[in-house]
Scaffold this motif. Structure first.
Motif, PDB file in Angstrom:
ATOM      1  N   GLU A 333       0.857  -1.196   0.000  1.00  0.00           N
ATOM      2  CA  GLU A 333       0.000   0.000   0.000  1.00  0.00           C
ATOM      3  C   GLU A 333       0.886   1.237   0.000  1.00  0.00           C
ATOM      4  O   GLU A 333       1.928   1.258   0.669  1.00  0.00           O
ATOM      5  CB  GLU A 333      -0.876   0.074   1.255  1.00  0.00           C
ATOM      6  N   VAL A 339      -3.186  10.913   2.772  1.00  0.00           N
ATOM      7  CA  VAL A 339      -3.856   9.954   3.647  1.00  0.00           C
ATOM      8  C   VAL A 339      -5.001  10.673   4.378  1.00  0.00           C
ATOM      9  O   VAL A 339      -5.312  11.824   4.070  1.00  0.00           O
ATOM     10  CB  VAL A 339      -2.861   9.341   4.654  1.00  0.00           C
ATOM     11  N   TRP A 341      -5.221  10.075   7.998  1.00  0.00           N
ATOM     12  CA  TRP A 341      -4.997   9.842   9.422  1.00  0.00           C
ATOM     13  C   TRP A 341      -3.896  10.708  10.023  1.00  0.00           C
ATOM     14  O   TRP A 341      -3.648  10.660  11.218  1.00  0.00           O
ATOM     15  CB  TRP A 341      -4.658   8.361   9.666  1.00  0.00           C
TER      16      TRP A 341
HETATM   17  C1  GAL Z   1      -3.319   1.033   6.101  1.00  0.00           C
HETATM   18  C2  GAL Z   1      -4.380  -0.055   6.074  1.00  0.00           C
HETATM   19  C3  GAL Z   1      -5.444   0.233   5.052  1.00  0.00           C
HETATM   20  C4  GAL Z   1      -5.894   1.666   5.181  1.00  0.00           C
HETATM   21  C5  GAL Z   1      -4.691   2.565   5.018  1.00  0.00           C
HETATM   22  C6  GAL Z   1      -5.008   4.048   5.063  1.00  0.00           C
HETATM   23  O1  GAL Z   1      -2.605   1.040   7.282  1.00  0.00           O
HETATM   24  O2  GAL Z   1      -3.788  -1.293   5.768  1.00  0.00           O
HETATM   25  O3  GAL Z   1      -6.530  -0.644   5.246  1.00  0.00           O
HETATM   26  O4  GAL Z   1      -6.481   1.840   6.419  1.00  0.00           O
HETATM   27  O5  GAL Z   1      -3.805   2.315   6.065  1.00  0.00           O
HETATM   28  O6  GAL Z   1      -3.840   4.823   4.942  1.00  0.00           O
END
Ligand code: GAL
Length: 695
Positions: A333, A339, A341
């Motif tokens: 990923e 992002v 978060w």
């Molecule tokens: C990763 C996770 C994904 C999504 C992503 C968002 O840590 O595997 O499912 O949440 O972060 O950045």
């Protein structure tokens, strides 16, 4: 002198399992077919067909194909669609999604859905829920609320995974499996506690052995019954703490192997099986080397979060991940721009998403997958960056990924089967990380930054630097090995390092090395403990610094150790100047030649200038061949193999840079030959150079 452990330890294999000894970065002979994960450059995204009407799937896949994608990951959060109620299965949609992807020539990695147990499961089997460190049992509504130690959850996981595998076993479009997604927290429920006690019994055999290893005479900690041993406390004995980490590692290992074996039993040997170890490459909640020993492929998530790419740190993280299996890896990923978060979830600069992907490839990734293709209309992550919008139409980032797709397609035949190859390794060790962080002594002693202090000048000198496991990685291929903070040195590790030096290797130990044994117990010998004799020197005293001290023609901060040579042929390379009184004029760096090899101890966290000089001299003395020099902000990466040698250059800066090449190189992306290349900000060049001795 290598000391003897005073107790015999049963069940050591519980920690890590068998340790395969393979040559460093072994590559298959040219004629052997490459494993599917390495056979080309892969580009794709995470896609959640279960969140959309089937009528929307063809357009999603058409746009993916249009962006140059050749892989998607699906399934990892889809349990409630696969098993809507207990024992009622529906894999039809999954099979149809896999087959539709095949029509667009897009391969599939299937994620097992065990990070998100369905509501019926949680309701019926509340004992499968995790109890967190505060003692609270988690509930439904988020993800990863399960207990890794619940036997019932493992049975339920094995069932759904087996049935998925049965549904998909004849689908040639599935090239790999991902078990769960991003293992994070362990559980402190009663079943986990029972497993902990069983694990300790198997490992120690007797409480006497445990009491001795943890020095429990201290603070009346002596245990007379196994159940007295603490399980969940943040103020535990350092010996207990190291073992708890090993237990958590063993629990994750069992949790993953349970699913891995279920998949393998049904689908056979062909597809790869990986665990996506998540976005924090340096995270150390458990030992990543041990976990990866059970897997075919290492994978992780490369996220920037707030701000912009930090080239050294991000590059070193890729190198760390490559070292987990000492093989190429996948970026499972990464962010399509931004992002949701981070404190500030800003977007990367135009071109930076592409540069970040090429940096991953330059450090040994064979795949880059964006998270995610298209955001769900609701759920916790609706604000995350994606490739297409909620309307299913391309977002502004789409053309950048599309351009990358064209580049990957061009470069893939040149890069497939190649890997970064280095003559220098940095050693990384989870027990040392845990041991130091547990007794930090100086709040600013950040082991990753300490490693990066050594990494930066090495990376500037070389196109590739390895970061490998201190306890197990073969060292013979390396001219120079650096252990930045190897706090825990077992007898076996000391022997490996001593053998390496005696066979002509050059070893540098950083501060805090060789202080503890496998039980986090102080070595009665002064640092570097079992390597003090080989070094012909020792640490008299360590000091946490509240002010800078002078070293050579620079300075040290945070940490400094007073060193003493104990052998006539041990030389002082650098001394402290006027320092804190205790250190004034004392040795800061000492070295000893051992046959054709050498061992050097650096007792302080020195500034960049001193580090450049130290590493410059070490590279020269070890006979490490430097690669060609590049201007500031430009990163040089190299991959070799299959009779090819590839150079990747990225300009991470904001001004254009011209790089003079040492020889004529082929331009893989644009065609033609070049002697110099001008890179705009975020610019990338992929070049092929002649392999010595070949035309
Ligand atoms: C990763 C996770 C994904 C999504 C992503 C968002 O840590 O595997 O499912 O949440 O972060 O950045």
């Amino acid at each position: 002198m290598i000391r003897k452990l005073s107790i015999a330890i049963a069940g050591v294999a519980l920690i890590a399992g068998a340790v395969p000894v393979a040559p460093s970065f072994a590559k298959p002979p040219a004629a052997a077919p490459l494993p599917v994960a390495q056979e080309r450059l892969w580009l794709g995204s995470a896609w959640y067909p279960e969140q959309w009407p089937e009528s929307a799937w063809p357009e999603d896949l058409r746009l993916m194909k249009g962006a140059g994608a050749n892989v998607v990951r699906i399934g990892e959060y889809g349990w409630s669609r696969m098993e809507p109620s207990e024992g009622q299965y529906d894999f039809g949609w999954l099979v149809r999604a896999v087959r539709l992807a095949a029509k667009y020539d897009i391969k599939v990695v299937v994620g097992t859905p065990t990070d998100t147990p369905p509501a019926w499961l949680t309701e019926k089997y509340p004992d499968t829920l995790q109890v967190d460190g505060s003692g609270k049992r988690l509930g439904h509504g988020g993800r990863r609320q399960f207990s890794i130690s619940s036997q019932r959850y493992r049975v339920l996981a094995r069932d759904i995974v087996t049935r998925m595998a049965q549904a998909l076993k004849d689908e040639p479009n599935v090239i790999g499996w991902q078990v769960g997604n991003e293992p994070t927290d362990e559980s402190y429920d009663p079943e986990a506690r029972a497993a902990w006690v069983a694990w300790l019994k198997a490992r120690y055999g007797t409480l006497d052995a445990l009491n001795e290893a943890w020095t429990t005479a201290y603070w009346s900690q002596t245990y007379s019954a196994w159940d007295q041993v603490p399980f969940n406390t943040d103020k535990g004995n350092p010996g207990w703490m190291l073992e708890l980490k090993r237990f958590i590692t063993a629990q994750w290992g069992e949790f993953h192997r349970n699913q891995r074996d279920a998949i393998r039993a049904v689908v056979g040997p062909k597809p790869f099986i990986t665990v996506n170890l998540g976005g924090l490459g340096w995270a150390d909640r458990f030992d990543r080397y041990a976990i990866n020993r059970d897997l075919d492929l290492a994978s992780w998530d490369d996220y920037v979060g707030t701000g912009h790419l930090k080239p050294y740190r991000n590059g070193a993280t890729h190198d760390l991940v490559r070292g987990w299996k000492r093989r190429n890896f996948w970026v499972m990923e990464t962010q399509p721009g931004f992002v949701n978060w981070a404190p500030v979830s800003n977007i990367l600069y135009p071109g930076e998403t592409r540069a970040m992907a090429w940096q991953a490839i330059g450090h040994g990734a064979d795949a880059v997958l964006y998270w995610q293709w298209r955001n769900a209309l609701n759920g916790q992550e609706t604000m995350h960056g994606s490739v297409v919008g909620p309307d299913g139409k391309p977002l502004p980032i789409y053309p950048e990924i599309q351009a990358l797709g064209r580049e990957f397609a061009k470069a893939s035949p040149m890069l497939a089967g190649t890997s970064p190859v280095s003559s220098v390794a940095l050693l990384q060790d989870y027990p040392s990380r845990w041991a130091i962080d547990f007794q930090l002594h100086h709040r600013d002693y950040d082991q990753i930054e300490v490693l990066l202090d050594y990494y930066r000048p090495l990376k500037d000198a070389l196109g590739a630097v390895d970061i490998v496991e201190a306890a197990n990685a073969p060292l013979d291929g390396y001219k120079l090995v650096v252990a930045p903070s190897l706090n825990v040195i077992t007898d076996a590790m000391a022997k490996r390092l001593a053998d390496y030096v005696q066979r002509g290797g050059h070893l540098i130990l950083g501060p805090r090395s060789g202080m503890k044994d496998a039980f986090n117990r102080l070595d009665p010998q002064r640092q570097p403990g079992p390597l003090a004799e080989l070094l012909g020197g020792r640490v008299e005293q360590f000091y946490a610094l509240d002010e800078k001290v002078a070293v050579g023609d620079g300075s040290a901060s945070i940490w400094a150790e007073q060193l003493t040579p104990t052998s006539p042929d041990t030389r002082i390379l650098l001394s402290y100047g006027k320092a804190n009184g205790w250190l004034d004029g004392k040795a800061a760096v000492i070295t000893r030649n051992v046959g054709k090899g050498s061992i050097t101890y650096v007792g302080a966290l020195v500034d960049d200038h001193v580090m450049d000089e130290l590493i410059g001299a070490a590279v020269r003395d070890a006979g490490v061949t430097r690669d060609f020099a590049v201007p500031a902000d430009v990163e040089l990466m190299t991959r070799q193999g299959q009779g090819r040698s590839i150079v990747i250059l990225i300009n991470h800066g904001s001004e254009s840079r011209t790089v003079a090449l040492p020889e004529t190189m082929g331009d893989v992306l644009a065609g033609g030959q070049m002697r110099s290349v001008t890179l705009p900000a975020q610019g990338v060049a992929v070049l092929s150079r002649s392999v010595r001795g070949k035309p």
